[in-house]
Enzyme design. Structure first.
Site, PDB file in Angstrom:
ATOM      1  N   HIS A  23       0.843  -1.206  -0.134  1.00 52.53           N
ATOM      2  CA  HIS A  23      -0.002  -0.262  -0.040  1.00 52.53           C
ATOM      3  C   HIS A  23       0.739   1.221   0.052  1.00 52.53           C
ATOM      4  CE1 HIS A  23      -3.830  -2.121   1.316  1.00 52.53           C
ATOM      5  NE2 HIS A  23      -2.990  -3.220   1.498  1.00 52.53           N
ATOM      6  N   ASP A 112      -6.342   5.546   1.338  1.00 49.30           N
ATOM      7  CA  ASP A 112      -6.611   4.125   1.078  1.00 49.30           C
ATOM      8  C   ASP A 112      -8.017   3.692   1.115  1.00 49.30           C
ATOM      9  OD1 ASP A 112      -6.313   1.028   1.225  1.00 49.30           O
ATOM     10  OD2 ASP A 112      -4.124   1.707   1.262  1.00 49.30           O
ATOM     11  N   THR A 134      -5.731  -0.219  -3.520  1.00 44.94           N
ATOM     12  CA  THR A 134      -4.490  -1.038  -3.975  1.00 44.94           C
ATOM     13  C   THR A 134      -4.531  -2.400  -4.400  1.00 44.94           C
ATOM     14  OG1 THR A 134      -3.776  -1.342  -1.766  1.00 44.94           O
ATOM     15  CG2 THR A 134      -3.135   0.772  -2.456  1.00 44.94           C
ATOM     16  N   ALA A 342      14.980  -8.469  -2.266  1.00 48.91           N
ATOM     17  CA  ALA A 342      15.320  -8.355  -3.610  1.00 48.91           C
ATOM     18  C   ALA A 342      14.904  -7.065  -4.144  1.00 48.91           C
ATOM     19  CB  ALA A 342      15.049  -9.588  -4.334  1.00 48.91           C
ATOM     20  N   HIS A 359       3.189 -15.070  -4.743  1.00 53.02           N
ATOM     21  CA  HIS A 359       2.047 -15.008  -3.931  1.00 53.02           C
ATOM     22  C   HIS A 359       0.778 -14.400  -4.629  1.00 53.02           C
ATOM     23  CE1 HIS A 359       3.346 -11.106  -2.859  1.00 53.02           C
ATOM     24  NE2 HIS A 359       2.268 -11.096  -1.729  1.00 53.02           N
ATOM     25  N   ASN A 363       0.817  -5.693  -6.253  1.00 50.39           N
ATOM     26  CA  ASN A 363       2.050  -5.067  -6.708  1.00 50.39           C
ATOM     27  C   ASN A 363       2.956  -6.175  -7.585  1.00 50.39           C
ATOM     28  OD1 ASN A 363       2.146  -2.309  -5.683  1.00 50.39           O
ATOM     29  ND2 ASN A 363       1.477  -3.552  -3.962  1.00 50.39           N
ATOM     30  N   SER A 364       3.078  -7.281  -6.726  1.00 51.46           N
ATOM     31  CA  SER A 364       3.772  -8.464  -7.715  1.00 51.46           C
ATOM     32  C   SER A 364       3.457  -8.939  -8.929  1.00 51.46           C
ATOM     33  CB  SER A 364       4.026  -9.463  -6.506  1.00 51.46           C
ATOM     34  OG  SER A 364       4.928  -9.151  -5.432  1.00 51.46           O
ATOM     35  N   GLU A 367       3.849  -6.219 -11.530  1.00 55.44           N
ATOM     36  CA  GLU A 367       5.266  -6.005 -11.772  1.00 55.44           C
ATOM     37  C   GLU A 367       5.872  -7.265 -12.640  1.00 55.44           C
ATOM     38  OE1 GLU A 367       7.095  -5.881  -7.864  1.00 55.44           O
ATOM     39  OE2 GLU A 367       6.149  -4.000  -7.351  1.00 55.44           O
ATOM     40  N   ASP A 383      -6.882 -11.052  -1.105  1.00 61.62           N
ATOM     41  CA  ASP A 383      -6.864 -10.661  -2.601  1.00 61.62           C
ATOM     42  C   ASP A 383      -6.187 -11.702  -3.156  1.00 61.62           C
ATOM     43  OD1 ASP A 383      -4.788  -9.482  -1.547  1.00 61.62           O
ATOM     44  OD2 ASP A 383      -4.378  -8.396  -3.476  1.00 61.62           O
ATOM     45  N   GLN A 384      -5.347 -12.237  -2.840  1.00 58.21           N
ATOM     46  CA  GLN A 384      -4.278 -13.150  -3.729  1.00 58.21           C
ATOM     47  C   GLN A 384      -4.728 -14.304  -4.354  1.00 58.21           C
ATOM     48  OE1 GLN A 384      -1.431 -13.554  -0.639  1.00 58.21           O
ATOM     49  NE2 GLN A 384      -1.222 -11.341  -0.423  1.00 58.21           N
TER      50      GLN A 384
END
Ligand code: UDP
Length: 467
Positions: A23, A112, A134, A342, A359, A363-364, A367, A383-384
């Protein structure tokens, strides 16, 4: 001659993220996108995140406002998320209200979207509240639909059949299963997180507008469903790519709350093109020691090269941390590289990376999409679960191994994504990356929506002054 009146002050926006890496990261990127338009920004941040932030925005129109006294523990379960939301509501509602009232130049609050108390803080002040969610549009829409699932009897469900179809999340009838619903939907209606997320999301139409970190070619049909309830939506993502696309400088700040180990880039430089599996479960997810070992055996047995982020707190705190079996140490020495944190965007953009075991935090996921890297999904919570379903069933960007964690499955799926179906997944990931890039270039949907957002904030500023 009368002196010229001073120029009006620039529009001033309060930005208030939920205090978690994903977030904070996304809202700092939004901040960086708004600053060049001449907006002034006050960014509310918790004392813990302020201490941790490894880069600092240095811009004349920007200031941090640090909030003290909040919960500082982990947020790796729905219960702890609820504790944080309760604590934020209590401490920051009056604080935010005082900031709004005490500062007559505030044009709007971008909060948010899981902090619906921003609506109460701004109530009666005439200052508009824009919610920034987000999460993906698909997760937002699933949260919004929880009440419909309850009304139709699809929630709560009993028994172990998680493959049963769900038909009351509109637009997802063809492919959504119980197991793809947000994780807390499995726990019965008395679950506090379920109640909280559902009721907070249902308040979204009370905000003046919604910002989503997504793009129309990815989630247009789901955004249209949300627009039936919240007409004014700005899809302006992927934010990190959008920022790079508008930035004149090549480097952008990382906004990381953890120290990045950049030695892994040197290791990647020494690996053949498209040969490495990057593995990371984000900043919150935890695994048991058994799960860690199953992943580890799977990675080593797959005989593929891997770069794995093992955060200091990745393994649940009360789990035995005894020594790693020697065959895993050997296998890792031969083909693997481990880091505590990383520089993820640089890793995903590296030519040696072939796929991402993730996961599916939003964002991941974005990306990975921008980098054109196929995914293997192992969602942890919230949410995943739904993001990973979209990765496999809708966007065709990889395979979803949710709810399974054994070495045989890891080997099979890694082999499938990095070998058997490598060309197919690489091709679809490249196509999606092109669409993502198009959306953030001049004339693209996200680019135009950001311009519209900036213009609308400037208009809000004029309207606030007329109050
Ligand atoms: N991240 C990173 N280095 C890592 C692991 C993650 O920089 O080793 C960043 C990643 O790039 C992303 C964020 O942390 O921007 C994680 O956000 P996400 O929404 O994917 O997951 P969350 O941490 O909120 O579960």
């Amino acid at each position: 001659m009368a002196p010229k009146p001073p120029p009006p002050p620039p529009p001033h926006v309060i930005i208030f993220p939920f205090p978690a890496q994903g977030h904070v990261n996304a809202m700092l990127k939004l901040t960086e996108l708004l600053l060049p338009a001449g907006l002034h920004i006050t960014y509310l941040i918790t004392a813990k995140d302020h201490r941790s932030l490894t880069t600092r925005l240095n811009h004349p129109g920007f200031q941090f406002h640090v909030i003290q006294g909040l919960y500082e523990g982990p947020m790796d379960t729905g219960d702890k998320l609820s504790v944080m939301i309760d604590c934020l509501t209590e401490i920051t509602t009056p604080l935010l209200r005082n900031l709004i009232i005490g500062n007559p130049v505030i044009s709007c609050v971008i909060a948010d979207g899981i902090m619906d108390f921003a609506l109460a803080a701004a109530e009666g002040t005439g200052v508009p509240v824009v919610f920034f969610r987000t999460v993906s549009a698909c997760a937002f829409w699933a949260y919004f639909s929880i009440q419909d699932l309850i009304n139709s009897g699809e929630l709560p469900f009993e028994g172990t059949n998680l493959d049963e179809r769900i038909v009351n999340v509109k637009g997802m009838e063809g492919f959504l299963r119980r197991r793809d619903l947000p994780s807390f939907c499995r726990s019965g209606l008395s679950n506090r997180t379920l109640q909280q997320v559902s009721s907070i999301t249902r308040r979204a139409p009370d905000a003046d507008a919604i910002i989503l970190n997504t793009f129309d070619d990815l989630e247009g049909p789901i955004v249209s469903q949300i627009q039936k309830h919240c007409p004014n939506i700005y899809t302006i993502g992927p934010l990190h790519a959008h920022l790079k696309s508008r930035s004149t400088s090549k480097s952008t700040s990382s906004n990381s709350l953890f120290e990045e180990d950049k030695t892994c880039i040197g290791w990647l430089d020494r690996q053949p093109p498209k040969s490495v599996l990057y593995v990371s479960f984000g900043s919150i997810a935890t695994v048991t020691r058994d799960q860690l070992l199953e992943f580890w055996y799977g990675l080593v047995n797959s005989k593929k090269r891997f770069l794995w982020v093992i955060r200091e707190d990745l393994v649940s705190s009360n789990d035995d941390k005894s020594k790693v079996p020697s065959e895993l140490e050997e296998g890792t020495k031969e083909r693997g590289y481990l880091v505590g944190w990383a520089p993820q965007e640089d890793v995903l953009a590296h030519p040696a990376v072939c796929a991402f075991l993730t996961h599916n935090g939003w964002n991941s996921t974005l990306e990975s999409i921008i980098a054109g890297v196929p995914m293997i999904s192992w969602p942890f919570f919230a949410d995943q679960q739904i993001n990973s379903r979209f990765v496999e069933a809708v966007w065709k960007l990889g395979l979803d191994m949710k709810d399974t964690c054994n070495r045989t499955t890891v080997v099979r799926i890694v082999n499938e994504v990095m070998e058997v179906r490598k060309d197919e997944f690489t091709e679809s990931a490249n196509q999606m990356a092109k669409l993502a890039m198009k959306s953030v270039r001049e004339g693209g949907s996200s680019y135009c929506n950001l311009d519209r957002l900036i213009e609308d904030i400037k208009t809000m500023s004029i309207q606030c002054k007329d109050k």
